[in-house]
Write a protein that holds these residues in place. Structure first.
Motif, PDB file in Angstrom:
ATOM      1  N   GLU A  50      47.240  42.893  32.266  1.00  0.00           N
ATOM      2  CA  GLU A  50      46.422  44.105  32.345  1.00  0.00           C
ATOM      3  C   GLU A  50      46.966  45.025  33.436  1.00  0.00           C
ATOM      4  O   GLU A  50      47.142  44.590  34.578  1.00  0.00           O
ATOM      5  CB  GLU A  50      44.980  43.753  32.664  1.00  0.00           C
ATOM      6  N   PRO A  51      47.200  46.287  33.097  1.00  0.00           N
ATOM      7  CA  PRO A  51      47.615  47.229  34.145  1.00  0.00           C
ATOM      8  C   PRO A  51      46.423  47.556  35.045  1.00  0.00           C
ATOM      9  O   PRO A  51      45.336  47.856  34.564  1.00  0.00           O
ATOM     10  CB  PRO A  51      48.078  48.453  33.365  1.00  0.00           C
ATOM     11  N   ILE A  52      46.631  47.464  36.334  1.00  0.00           N
ATOM     12  CA  ILE A  52      45.571  47.788  37.291  1.00  0.00           C
ATOM     13  C   ILE A  52      45.752  49.199  37.816  1.00  0.00           C
ATOM     14  O   ILE A  52      44.816  49.974  37.911  1.00  0.00           O
ATOM     15  CB  ILE A  52      45.574  46.788  38.466  1.00  0.00           C
ATOM     16  N   ASP A  53      46.960  49.499  38.139  1.00  0.00           N
ATOM     17  CA  ASP A  53      47.312  50.809  38.672  1.00  0.00           C
ATOM     18  C   ASP A  53      48.754  51.066  38.254  1.00  0.00           C
ATOM     19  O   ASP A  53      49.437  50.164  37.766  1.00  0.00           O
ATOM     20  CB  ASP A  53      47.173  50.771  40.208  1.00  0.00           C
ATOM     21  N   ARG A  54      49.194  52.262  38.470  1.00  0.00           N
ATOM     22  CA  ARG A  54      50.584  52.556  38.138  1.00  0.00           C
ATOM     23  C   ARG A  54      51.487  51.698  39.017  1.00  0.00           C
ATOM     24  O   ARG A  54      51.417  51.757  40.242  1.00  0.00           O
ATOM     25  CB  ARG A  54      50.867  54.031  38.377  1.00  0.00           C
ATOM     26  N   GLY A  55      52.299  50.877  38.374  1.00  0.00           N
ATOM     27  CA  GLY A  55      53.205  50.014  39.120  1.00  0.00           C
ATOM     28  C   GLY A  55      52.583  48.697  39.553  1.00  0.00           C
ATOM     29  O   GLY A  55      53.165  47.985  40.352  1.00  0.00           O
ATOM     30  N   LEU A  56      51.384  48.340  39.009  1.00  0.00           N
ATOM     31  CA  LEU A  56      50.740  47.076  39.379  1.00  0.00           C
ATOM     32  C   LEU A  56      50.093  46.449  38.144  1.00  0.00           C
ATOM     33  O   LEU A  56      49.311  47.088  37.446  1.00  0.00           O
ATOM     34  CB  LEU A  56      49.680  47.308  40.459  1.00  0.00           C
ATOM     35  N   LEU A  57      50.449  45.194  37.890  1.00  0.00           N
ATOM     36  CA  LEU A  57      49.914  44.459  36.745  1.00  0.00           C
ATOM     37  C   LEU A  57      49.177  43.211  37.219  1.00  0.00           C
ATOM     38  O   LEU A  57      49.610  42.547  38.171  1.00  0.00           O
ATOM     39  CB  LEU A  57      51.039  44.019  35.799  1.00  0.00           C
ATOM     40  N   ALA A  58      48.088  42.886  36.542  1.00  0.00           N
ATOM     41  CA  ALA A  58      47.396  41.610  36.762  1.00  0.00           C
ATOM     42  C   ALA A  58      47.800  40.693  35.618  1.00  0.00           C
ATOM     43  O   ALA A  58      47.708  41.058  34.444  1.00  0.00           O
ATOM     44  CB  ALA A  58      45.889  41.808  36.778  1.00  0.00           C
ATOM     45  N   ILE A  59      48.256  39.515  35.950  1.00  0.00           N
ATOM     46  CA  ILE A  59      48.699  38.552  34.945  1.00  0.00           C
ATOM     47  C   ILE A  59      47.813  37.314  35.044  1.00  0.00           C
ATOM     48  O   ILE A  59      47.603  36.774  36.132  1.00  0.00           O
ATOM     49  CB  ILE A  59      50.172  38.150  35.170  1.00  0.00           C
ATOM     50  N   ARG A  60      47.319  36.876  33.892  1.00  0.00           N
ATOM     51  CA  ARG A  60      46.490  35.665  33.843  1.00  0.00           C
ATOM     52  C   ARG A  60      47.088  34.736  32.788  1.00  0.00           C
ATOM     53  O   ARG A  60      47.199  35.096  31.620  1.00  0.00           O
ATOM     54  CB  ARG A  60      45.048  36.024  33.508  1.00  0.00           C
ATOM     55  N   VAL A  61      47.484  33.551  33.218  1.00  0.00           N
ATOM     56  CA  VAL A  61      48.061  32.542  32.334  1.00  0.00           C
ATOM     57  C   VAL A  61      47.066  31.390  32.241  1.00  0.00           C
ATOM     58  O   VAL A  61      46.652  30.838  33.261  1.00  0.00           O
ATOM     59  CB  VAL A  61      49.429  32.043  32.858  1.00  0.00           C
ATOM     60  N   THR A  62      46.678  31.041  31.014  1.00  0.00           N
ATOM     61  CA  THR A  62      45.709  29.975  30.783  1.00  0.00           C
ATOM     62  C   THR A  62      46.361  28.893  29.932  1.00  0.00           C
ATOM     63  O   THR A  62      47.023  29.187  28.940  1.00  0.00           O
ATOM     64  CB  THR A  62      44.462  30.511  30.050  1.00  0.00           C
ATOM     65  N   VAL A  63      46.180  27.638  30.341  1.00  0.00           N
ATOM     66  CA  VAL A  63      46.613  26.489  29.551  1.00  0.00           C
ATOM     67  C   VAL A  63      45.373  25.653  29.294  1.00  0.00           C
ATOM     68  O   VAL A  63      44.609  25.354  30.218  1.00  0.00           O
ATOM     69  CB  VAL A  63      47.692  25.659  30.289  1.00  0.00           C
ATOM     70  N   GLY A  64      45.161  25.284  28.034  1.00  0.00           N
ATOM     71  CA  GLY A  64      43.973  24.512  27.676  1.00  0.00           C
ATOM     72  C   GLY A  64      44.317  23.309  26.819  1.00  0.00           C
ATOM     73  O   GLY A  64      45.397  23.226  26.231  1.00  0.00           O
ATOM     74  N   TRP A  65      43.379  22.372  26.768  1.00  0.00           N
ATOM     75  CA  TRP A  65      43.549  21.170  25.957  1.00  0.00           C
ATOM     76  C   TRP A  65      42.178  20.534  25.752  1.00  0.00           C
ATOM     77  O   TRP A  65      41.284  20.680  26.580  1.00  0.00           O
ATOM     78  CB  TRP A  65      44.508  20.188  26.632  1.00  0.00           C
ATOM     79  N   PRO A  66      41.985  19.836  24.616  1.00  0.00           N
ATOM     80  CA  PRO A  66      40.716  19.137  24.412  1.00  0.00           C
ATOM     81  C   PRO A  66      40.692  17.869  25.263  1.00  0.00           C
ATOM     82  O   PRO A  66      41.676  17.147  25.336  1.00  0.00           O
ATOM     83  CB  PRO A  66      40.726  18.798  22.916  1.00  0.00           C
TER      84      PRO A  66
END
Length: 164
Positions: free
Chosen positions: A131-147
């Motif tokens: 997700e872009p937060i501001d010009r030149g700044l991104l928020a990255i969220r990495v999710t790993v899941g399993w049952p």
């Protein structure tokens, strides 16, 4: 001579009776049943801890890969989900530098869903949100899941990426 015979007789009288032996065995059996009952619970907790460690390592690998990517190319990973290969960005080998996002995600997918003994998670999956937060700044969220047992477990790592 009679004294020796009396001393020998006293030593023989100090043995265990059958009733005492049965009581001791019953107490020991109850104690052993309690100890044996702990093993399945301990195994579940050890497995859950191992899965958590694997998931964290897999998520960290993807975060590092995204940090090494060109800033302009990172947004192409948004909504990539290993359960849907159609969500992978297409490789662009003719670009300068070449973009191998789809290939990297396919490799990450194989690592996540590989045999648990080889570092994967049983029916594991991964997801990336950018997700872009501001010009030149991104928020990255990495999710790993399993049952896991009765619920689904997830590990989520978040980081920010700034354009240099």
């Amino acid at each position: 001579m009679r004294q020796r015979h009396k001393q020998f007789k006293l030593i023989q009288d100090q043995g265990l009776t059958l009733v005492e032996l049965l009581i001791a065995m019953a107490v020991l059996s109850i104690a052993m049943l309690g100890a044996v009952g702990m093993f399945p619970v301990a195994h579940q907790h050890i497995r859950a801890g191992g899965d958590l460690t694997k998931a964290t390592g897999l998520a960290q690998r993807m975060v590092e890969l995204l940090r090494d990517e060109r800033f302009q190319a990172v947004a192409r990973y948004h909504n990539a989900d290993t359960r849907q290969t159609s969500s992978f960005p297409a490789d662009d080998l003719g670009g300068d530098p070449p973009f191998r996002g789809g290939s990297w995600l396919q490799r990450w997918r194989e690592e996540i869903s590989s045999v648990p003994f080889r570092g994967g998670l049983y029916q594991g999956w991964g997801r990336i949100e950018v997700e872009p937060i501001d010009r030149g700044l991104l928020a990255i969220r990495v999710t790993v899941g399993w049952p896991a047992f009765t619920t689904e477990r997830t590990v989520e790592l978040a980081t920010y990426l700034a354009q240099q």
